[in-house]
Design an enzyme around this catalytic site. Structure first.
Site, PDB file in Angstrom:
ATOM      1  N   HIS A 143       0.835  -1.206   0.000  1.00 51.63           N
ATOM      2  CA  HIS A 143       0.000   0.000   0.000  1.00 51.63           C
ATOM      3  C   HIS A 143       0.872   1.259   0.000  1.00 51.63           C
ATOM      4  O   HIS A 143       2.067   1.190   0.274  1.00 51.63           O
ATOM      5  CB  HIS A 143      -0.921   0.030   1.229  1.00 51.63           C
ATOM      6  CG  HIS A 143      -2.119  -0.874   1.095  1.00 51.63           C
ATOM      7  ND1 HIS A 143      -2.085  -2.187   1.471  1.00 51.63           N
ATOM      8  CD2 HIS A 143      -3.367  -0.648   0.603  1.00 51.63           C
ATOM      9  CE1 HIS A 143      -3.273  -2.747   1.235  1.00 51.63           C
ATOM     10  NE2 HIS A 143      -4.064  -1.839   0.707  1.00 51.63           N
ATOM     11  N   LYS A 147      -0.618   4.981   4.563  1.00 53.00           N
ATOM     12  CA  LYS A 147      -1.502   4.045   5.277  1.00 53.00           C
ATOM     13  C   LYS A 147      -1.018   3.859   6.715  1.00 53.00           C
ATOM     14  O   LYS A 147       0.169   3.666   6.969  1.00 53.00           O
ATOM     15  CB  LYS A 147      -1.544   2.696   4.534  1.00 53.00           C
ATOM     16  CG  LYS A 147      -2.558   1.727   5.121  1.00 53.00           C
ATOM     17  CD  LYS A 147      -2.879   0.600   4.171  1.00 53.00           C
ATOM     18  CE  LYS A 147      -3.804  -0.421   4.786  1.00 53.00           C
ATOM     19  NZ  LYS A 147      -5.131   0.111   5.141  1.00 53.00           N
TER      20      LYS A 147
HETATM   21  N1  LIG Z   1     -12.758  -0.851   3.052  1.00 49.58           N
HETATM   22  C1  LIG Z   1     -12.109  -0.401   1.994  1.00 49.58           C
HETATM   23  O1  LIG Z   1     -12.334  -0.842   0.846  1.00 49.58           O
HETATM   24  C2  LIG Z   1     -11.075   0.674   2.185  1.00 49.58           C
HETATM   25  C3  LIG Z   1     -10.461   1.276   1.074  1.00 49.58           C
HETATM   26  C4  LIG Z   1      -9.600   2.361   1.284  1.00 49.58           C
HETATM   27  C5  LIG Z   1      -9.343   2.817   2.594  1.00 49.58           C
HETATM   28  N2  LIG Z   1      -9.945   2.156   3.647  1.00 49.58           N
HETATM   29  C6  LIG Z   1      -9.749   2.625   5.019  1.00 49.58           C
HETATM   30  O2  LIG Z   1     -10.566   3.779   5.195  1.00 49.58           O
HETATM   31  C7  LIG Z   1      -9.935   4.680   6.126  1.00 49.58           C
HETATM   32  C8  LIG Z   1      -9.769   6.042   5.498  1.00 49.58           C
HETATM   33  O3  LIG Z   1      -8.931   5.942   4.357  1.00 49.58           O
HETATM   34  P1  LIG Z   1      -8.402   7.254   3.592  1.00 49.58           P
HETATM   35  O4  LIG Z   1      -7.376   6.765   2.622  1.00 49.58           O
HETATM   36  O5  LIG Z   1      -9.536   8.054   3.078  1.00 49.58           O
HETATM   37  O6  LIG Z   1      -7.680   8.014   4.802  1.00 49.58           O
HETATM   38  P2  LIG Z   1      -7.434   9.578   5.019  1.00 49.58           P
HETATM   39  O7  LIG Z   1      -6.465   9.685   6.136  1.00 49.58           O
HETATM   40  O8  LIG Z   1      -7.109  10.245   3.725  1.00 49.58           O
HETATM   41  O9  LIG Z   1      -8.868  10.122   5.496  1.00 49.58           O
HETATM   42  C9  LIG Z   1      -9.411   9.923   6.772  1.00 49.58           C
HETATM   43  C10 LIG Z   1     -10.236  11.146   7.137  1.00 49.58           C
HETATM   44  O10 LIG Z   1     -10.906  10.886   8.385  1.00 49.58           O
HETATM   45  C11 LIG Z   1     -10.845  12.049   9.164  1.00 49.58           C
HETATM   46  N3  LIG Z   1     -11.031  11.742  10.599  1.00 49.58           N
HETATM   47  C12 LIG Z   1     -10.113  11.341  11.500  1.00 49.58           C
HETATM   48  N4  LIG Z   1     -10.682  11.188  12.722  1.00 49.58           N
HETATM   49  C13 LIG Z   1     -11.992  11.477  12.563  1.00 49.58           C
HETATM   50  C14 LIG Z   1     -13.109  11.504  13.449  1.00 49.58           C
HETATM   51  N5  LIG Z   1     -12.976  11.202  14.739  1.00 49.58           N
HETATM   52  N6  LIG Z   1     -14.322  11.843  12.945  1.00 49.58           N
HETATM   53  C15 LIG Z   1     -14.452  12.172  11.637  1.00 49.58           C
HETATM   54  N7  LIG Z   1     -13.435  12.184  10.756  1.00 49.58           N
HETATM   55  C16 LIG Z   1     -12.229  11.833  11.209  1.00 49.58           C
HETATM   56  C17 LIG Z   1      -9.470  12.664   8.862  1.00 49.58           C
HETATM   57  O11 LIG Z   1      -9.414  14.041   9.197  1.00 49.58           O
HETATM   58  C18 LIG Z   1      -9.381  12.413   7.354  1.00 49.58           C
HETATM   59  O12 LIG Z   1      -9.899  13.505   6.623  1.00 49.58           O
HETATM   60  C19 LIG Z   1      -8.616   3.999   6.531  1.00 49.58           C
HETATM   61  O13 LIG Z   1      -8.836   3.240   7.709  1.00 49.58           O
HETATM   62  C20 LIG Z   1      -8.335   3.064   5.348  1.00 49.58           C
HETATM   63  O14 LIG Z   1      -7.519   1.958   5.698  1.00 49.58           O
HETATM   64  C21 LIG Z   1     -10.801   1.125   3.477  1.00 49.58           C
END
Ligand SMILES: NC(=O)c1ccc[n+]([C@@H]2O[C@H](COP(=O)([O-])OP(=O)(O)OC[C@H]3O[C@@H](n4cnc5c(N)ncnc54)[C@H](O)[C@@H]3O)[C@@H](O)[C@H]2O)c1
Length: 257
Positions: A143, A147
């Site tokens: 990744h 991450k």
């Molecule tokens: N299930 C899937 O298919 C899949 C795919 C991609 C990413 N993910 C997961 O999704 C999550 C987010 O991924 P990303 O790449 O968008 O990450 P990212 O860090 O770009 O975005 C996360 C967002 O959440 C916000 N955040 C943090 N704490 C918060 C809270 N308490 N309340 C509300 N918002 C809050 C942050 O400010 C940020 O804007 C990660 O855990 C990632 O591993 C899952």
């Protein structure tokens, strides 16, 4: 019209889904939640889910593991179905997710892509053939360098699908640097590579004597996760309490066609 609260709306996936939903006719984002407020959105954004008082049918969550407990409490209180996509949840949190599923509709998936969910279906059959024939099983996931959690939730889900098929006889090994000893049959190594902008790769290696079988899934764009999450949200809105996964979404879609 399915009304969505986008939890983690200003992150990579949240922004992606915001753009994606603009192209959809039967779903719209009515509010967002994010602790970071540096993005201009055309819907109201709240600093926490507790502050968000906008009526909605479902929440899509792509935030982080720390935010999940508060989100679940709020969804139970408001009887709001939730598509839970954040990864890196602890054992205790996973238990809480199950308990939440007794009170409200929860769809949890470490990976929203069609291909990975198909792999979750076929890997149990493959491991049941190859493990007794002496093949060792290892998983390597790759990744991007932003991450937070390792190994990925998807790698663990792939490992679990095979472990359950083998009566939980495998022991996961994440690090071999601390011991000098040969690999044992019951081990399943799970290795994480982090770098650059890799969207997501998962390779399952079945290594036998003089031959190796490799099955690899590569995500070329976040688009597939976003599309899966939007489909999941449409599916989950209005559903009764229970635990759902992407296979339910795929099955419902196939039935409708
Ligand atoms: N299930 C899937 O298919 C899949 C795919 C991609 C990413 N993910 C997961 O999704 C999550 C987010 O991924 P990303 O790449 O968008 O990450 P990212 O860090 O770009 O975005 C996360 C967002 O959440 C916000 N955040 C943090 N704490 C918060 C809270 N308490 N309340 C509300 N918002 C809050 C942050 O400010 C940020 O804007 C990660 O855990 C990632 O591993 C899952």
């Amino acid at each position: 019209m399915t009304r969505v609260i986008m939890h983690g709306c200003n992150g990579k996936m949240g922004r992606f889904i915001t753009d994606l939903i603009k192209e959809e006719e039967d779903v719209s984002i009515v509010a967002g939640v994010d602790t970071y407020d540096g993005v201009a959105n055309d819907y109201p954004v709240f600093a926490s889910i507790e502050d968000c008082d906008v009526e909605a049918d479902v929440v899509i969550d792509f935030s982080n593991a720390k935010a999940v407990d508060g989100l679940l409490d709020c969804c139970i209180k408001r009887n709001l179905p939730v598509v839970l996509c954040s990864t890196g949840l602890s054992e205790e949190q996973l238990e809480n997710v199950k308990k939440a599923g007794e009170k409200v509709a929860v769809l949890k998936s470490a990976n929203m892509s069609l291909g990975i969910n198909m792999l979750l279906d076929i890997l149990p059959q493959i491991v049941q053939l190859l493990a007794p024939a002496g093949f060792d099983v290892e998983i390597v996931e790759k990744h991007h360098n932003q991450k937070l959690d390792a190994p990925s939730g998807t790698a663990l889900a792939l490992a679990d699908s095979m472990n359950e098929a083998m009566e939980n006889s495998y022991e996961y090994v994440y690090d071999r640097s601390q011991e000098r000893k040969k690999r044992e049959k019951k081990e399943m190594g799970i290795s994480a590579v982090r770098g650059g902008s890799i969207v997501g790769e998962h390779e399952i290696i079945f290594a036998g004597a003089d031959e190796v079988i490799e099955i690899k899934h590569t995500a070329y764009s976040r688009r597939l996760f976003g599309k899966g999450a939007v489909e999941a949200a449409k599916f989950l809105a209005g559903k009764p309490a229970g635990m759902y996964d992407m296979r339910d979404v795929i099955a419902a879609k196939n039935q409708a066609q």
